[in-house]
Enzyme design. Structure first.
Site, PDB file in Angstrom:
ATOM      1  CB  CYS A  97      -0.871   0.028   1.252  1.00 48.33           C
ATOM      2  SG  CYS A  97      -1.854  -1.442   1.468  1.00 48.33           S
ATOM      3  NE  ARG A 150       4.132   2.036  -1.880  1.00 43.62           N
ATOM      4  CZ  ARG A 150       5.058   1.948  -0.907  1.00 43.62           C
ATOM      5  NH1 ARG A 150       6.256   2.431  -1.123  1.00 43.62           N
ATOM      6  NH2 ARG A 150       4.798   1.365   0.230  1.00 43.62           N
ATOM      7  CD1 TRP A 183      -0.330  -6.006  -1.549  1.00 45.28           C
ATOM      8  CD2 TRP A 183      -0.482  -5.668  -3.737  1.00 45.28           C
ATOM      9  NE1 TRP A 183       0.041  -7.152  -2.163  1.00 45.28           N
ATOM     10  CE2 TRP A 183      -0.036  -6.997  -3.509  1.00 45.28           C
ATOM     11  CE3 TRP A 183      -0.636  -5.242  -5.051  1.00 45.28           C
ATOM     12  CZ2 TRP A 183       0.234  -7.874  -4.549  1.00 45.28           C
ATOM     13  CZ3 TRP A 183      -0.365  -6.123  -6.085  1.00 45.28           C
ATOM     14  CH2 TRP A 183       0.062  -7.423  -5.833  1.00 45.28           C
ATOM     15  CG  ASN A 210       2.361   0.261   3.510  1.00 43.60           C
ATOM     16  OD1 ASN A 210       1.961  -0.859   3.189  1.00 43.60           O
ATOM     17  ND2 ASN A 210       3.584   0.686   3.253  1.00 43.60           N
ATOM     18  N   GLY A 211       0.776  -1.853   5.806  1.00 41.63           N
ATOM     19  CA  GLY A 211       1.380  -2.862   6.676  1.00 41.63           C
ATOM     20  C   GLY A 211       0.386  -3.981   6.967  1.00 41.63           C
ATOM     21  CD  GLU A 262      13.673 -19.448  -8.937  1.00 42.19           C
ATOM     22  OE1 GLU A 262      13.041 -20.247  -9.655  1.00 42.19           O
ATOM     23  OE2 GLU A 262      13.496 -18.215  -9.017  1.00 42.19           O
ATOM     24  CE  LYS A 296      14.326 -15.145 -10.524  1.00 42.39           C
ATOM     25  NZ  LYS A 296      13.489 -16.191 -10.819  1.00 42.39           N
ATOM     26  CD  GLU A 337      13.195 -15.325 -14.761  1.00 47.57           C
ATOM     27  OE1 GLU A 337      12.126 -15.156 -15.363  1.00 47.57           O
ATOM     28  OE2 GLU A 337      13.230 -15.654 -13.569  1.00 47.57           O
ATOM     29  CG  HIS A 387      22.920 -41.088 -16.137  1.00 48.67           C
ATOM     30  ND1 HIS A 387      23.238 -42.437 -16.208  1.00 48.67           N
ATOM     31  CD2 HIS A 387      22.885 -40.804 -14.812  1.00 48.67           C
ATOM     32  CE1 HIS A 387      23.338 -42.950 -14.997  1.00 48.67           C
ATOM     33  NE2 HIS A 387      23.126 -41.971 -14.117  1.00 48.67           N
ATOM     34  CE  LYS A 411       6.156 -10.548 -11.028  1.00 46.82           C
ATOM     35  NZ  LYS A 411       7.387 -11.231 -10.585  1.00 46.82           N
TER      36      LYS A 411
HETATM   37  C1  AGP Z   1       9.991 -16.467 -12.533  1.00 47.02           C
HETATM   38  O1  AGP Z   1      11.043 -15.530 -12.347  1.00 47.02           O
HETATM   39  C2  AGP Z   1       9.159 -16.146 -13.752  1.00 47.02           C
HETATM   40  N1  AGP Z   1       8.688 -14.807 -13.690  1.00 47.02           N
HETATM   41  C3  AGP Z   1       8.087 -17.191 -14.027  1.00 47.02           C
HETATM   42  O2  AGP Z   1       8.698 -18.448 -14.080  1.00 47.02           O
HETATM   43  C4  AGP Z   1       6.952 -17.288 -12.976  1.00 47.02           C
HETATM   44  O3  AGP Z   1       7.443 -17.836 -11.787  1.00 47.02           O
HETATM   45  C5  AGP Z   1       5.851 -18.199 -13.547  1.00 47.02           C
HETATM   46  O4  AGP Z   1       5.368 -17.610 -14.732  1.00 47.02           O
HETATM   47  C6  AGP Z   1       4.702 -18.444 -12.580  1.00 47.02           C
HETATM   48  O5  AGP Z   1       4.057 -17.213 -12.301  1.00 47.02           O
HETATM   49  P1  AGP Z   1       2.986 -17.178 -11.108  1.00 47.02           P
HETATM   50  O6  AGP Z   1       3.742 -17.504  -9.858  1.00 47.02           O
HETATM   51  O7  AGP Z   1       2.450 -15.782 -11.132  1.00 47.02           O
HETATM   52  O8  AGP Z   1       1.948 -18.221 -11.397  1.00 47.02           O
END
Ligand code: AGP
Length: 608
Positions: free
Chosen positions: A2, A27, A75, A101-102, A481, A485, A488, A504, A603
């Site tokens: 928020c 935000r 938010w 906010n919190g 992960e 990272k 991507e 393998h 996103k």
């Molecule tokens: C991760 O850095 C990516 N942005 C992507 O893999 C993301 O985690 C995936 O699209 C799932 O998104 P969600 O958690 O909003 O479902």
């Protein structure tokens, strides 16, 4: 998260509040509102949706005359995004208005007490509890009222408060949520963040925890938690507006990496009460928890990677069989969902098409579903039978960091709760693990402090062509992960492998100088992973190892070692991922990539 703003001075407040809120839009929010004292009453206007709805509702503030006001972009954390849940919130006689906010961790307990005293609530928010509690304590002295409030509230808050009887003063107070005060020619302002005041002033006061700010039309003063006057120095802000939106960080991803200690704390603390794990929103009886025969965890991308860890944690602690699935596979493979199955869908956005489809597939089979979601009121949050929120706040960078960390915490808590109920861990073991969980925020903070060392190392690999991540068990999940990272946000090809699988086939790709990141946090697998490190090194690889403090044996095998603090073996992902996030971030920056908005990515992937 928020955003709050406030103004008192000679100018009309509403346009200044609306402008300040527009500077906090980055935000993320789902509703907004302002309250202005018009000389007689405190007028409140609020609405769900974008800020322009509020602008239209108030004719850009023209229909809300007055020179004292507070404003808010919400938010949602407690209560869906609705007009009723939007801030500001009043007390019942509309003589006090507050924006917040919190997260108030004890709001249900306080709400219960207030309901017993006859208070009537209009919303589902924790913030309205604050409005009524201020009313309950108010006997004419705002400072005394606020100090009593501070002693009663548990959790995080930055508050802007107006008392109708004291309409020549704007009050603000904070604990754990950011708050600044700005001194401008037009008057004085409060805000959650610098961008909201930069148009009017660069002279700001950063309010520290449990400090109260008292803004009149020609003076700003401060009090401590006992109501005693304190003096504070102002700071001149040098940032431009773009840097200010990122809190002075270069990228949102960097800002969000550094928010992880708070994110972990915000997701964890409200669910730890007197040494017990309390997940009120779960809505499952102990018998229902004991009745779970199998858990299916379904997600995409990074959310999928948290579940690979969760499989080990649920099976290790609660001894419940877990099947993990990519949502895009689950939805089409006609999964076998037996009696007593629980399907958990994990999603930061709550809108990922494949994950939503997987949820609908599970529900069509009549199977109980639980969403672990960051966005309140999102599709998955609304359609799952139950939802457990990760209170990470809005995540702006496409590459997830703080939401990922919050998803891990949510699953640790769930697994531990199930283990407690099913009696598969002793109270002593559980207390030990809760203690380890509580240490994670400061341990993450510590790891974030090693950024210079990692940045120097990352700069050596900005021209890398292939990078491999290897690990066993939970270390494999961490490798998944870490690899995602890197690729991507830096566009460098990378793959994650179960360390025992490399030989393998893929080991044929290892050449002189190939970087291999070996994750070795599982003590019972150290020796196996070290043998895999030796395998790749003898073929020319340069090995960066991430391991637990004290495992110095690994220095005989690896070229570069990053140590993480000691924690329970089930929780190491929360720590080991930090240096890997930093590594990927600095490689991406070194390559001049668009860290926050990598090419080809969104996103939230709301299409198949
Ligand atoms: C991760 O850095 C990516 N942005 C992507 O893999 C993301 O985690 C995936 O699209 C799932 O998104 P969600 O958690 O909003 O479902």
């Amino acid at each position: 998260m928020c955003g709050i703003v406030g103004y008192i001075g000679e100018a009309q407040a509403a346009p200044i509040l609306l402008d300040g809120l527009s500077k906090l839009e980055y935000r993320g929010y789902d509703s907004a509102g302002i309250a202005v004292y018009d000389g007689t009453d405190i007028q409140v206007k609020k609405a769900t949706g974008r800020l322009k709805v509020l602008n239209e509702l108030t004719h850009d503030g023209v229909t809300m005359p007055g020179t004292l006001g507070i404003g808010h972009t919400r938010w949602a954390t407690h209560g869906a995004p609705t007009d009723a849940n939007a801030h500001p919130h009043y007390n019942s006689t509309e003589t006090i208005a507050v924006v917040h906010n919190g997260i108030i961790e004890n709001y249900l307990k306080v709400k219960k007490r207030l309901l017993e005293k006859g208070y009537v609530f209009q919303s589902d928010t924790d913030t309205e509890v604050i409005a009524h509690l201020l009313d309950y304590y108010y006997k004419g002295d705002p400072i005394e009222t606020i100090t009593k409030l501070m002693l009663r509230l548990e959790g995080s808050y930055a508050l802007g408060i107006i008392f109708k009887d004291h309409a020549d003063v704007l009050y603000a107070v904070r604990k754990d949520s950011p708050l600044i005060v700005g001194k401008a020619a037009e008057g004085s302002l409060i805000a959650s963040d610098v961008p909201a005041v930069l148009k009017y002033t660069r002279e700001v006061y950063f309010i520290q925890n449990e400090e109260i700010a008292v803004l009149s039309r020609d003076d700003i003063s401060f009090r401590n938690v006992d109501g005693e006057p304190i003096t504070k120095e102002s700071t001149t802000i040098e940032w431009d507006i773009n840097a200010a939106e990122k809190g002075g960080y270069e990228h949102f991803m960097q800002k969000e990496m550094y928010e992880q200690p708070k994110t972990v704390r915000d997701t964890l603390s409200p669910r730890l009460k007197d040494g017990r794990i309390v997940i009120e929103e779960l809505g499952m009886t102990d018998d229902e928890i004991r009745g779970i025969r199998k858990i299916h965890i379904v997600a995409c991308g990074s959310a999928y990677h948290t579940r690979v860890t969760a499989k080990y944690v649920f099976e290790g602690l609660a001894r419940i069989p877990v099947e993990v699935d990519l949502a895009s596979e689950f939805r089409y493979r006609n999964p076998i969902l037996e009696e007593g199955a629980l399907v958990i869908i994990i999603s930061q956005s709550g809108e990922t098409a494949d994950s939503l489809a997987a949820l609908r597939e599970a529900r069509s089979r009549g199977v109980k579903t639980l969403g672990i979601v960051n966005v309140v009121g999102s599709s998955i949050a609304r359609e799952a039978d139950k939802v457990m929120y990760t209170w990470a706040g809005p995540e702006i960078a496409v590459a997830t960091t703080k939401a990922y960390s919050a998803q891990l915490i949510a699953q640790y808590l769930l697994a531990l709760k199930f283990a407690q109920v099913r009696g598969t861990v002793t109270e002593r073991e559980c207390a030990g693990m809760i203690g380890d969980l509580k240490k994670l925020p400061e341990q993450i903070e510590l790891l974030l402090g090693s950024k210079e060392r990692i940045q120097r190392f990352a700069n050596r690999y900005i021209a890398a062509k292939d990078v491999f991540f290897i690990g066993r068990g939970i270390d494999y999940a961490i490798s998944l992960e870490g690899s995602l990272k890197l690729k991507e946000i830096s566009y460098i090809h990378s793959e994650a492998y179960a360390a025992g699988e490399l030989k393998h086939g893929t080991i044929s790709l290892i050449e002189e100088g190939t970087l291999v990141a070996a994750v070795a946090t599982q003590e019972d697998l150290y020796k196996k992973t070290i043998s895999n490190i030796v395998e790749v090194r003898t073929r020319g690889a340069f090995v960066m190892a991430v391991t637990n403090t004290g495992n110095t044996e690994i220095e005989k095998a690896a070229d570069y070692v990053i140590y993480i603090p000691q924690t329970n073996r089930y929780f190491t992902n929360s720590l080991a991922i930090i240096p890997l996030q930093l590594f990927s971030y600095y490689v991406s920056v070194g390559r001049g990539c668009d860290v926050d908005k990598p090419r080809n990515l969104a996103k939230s992937v709301t299409v198949e």
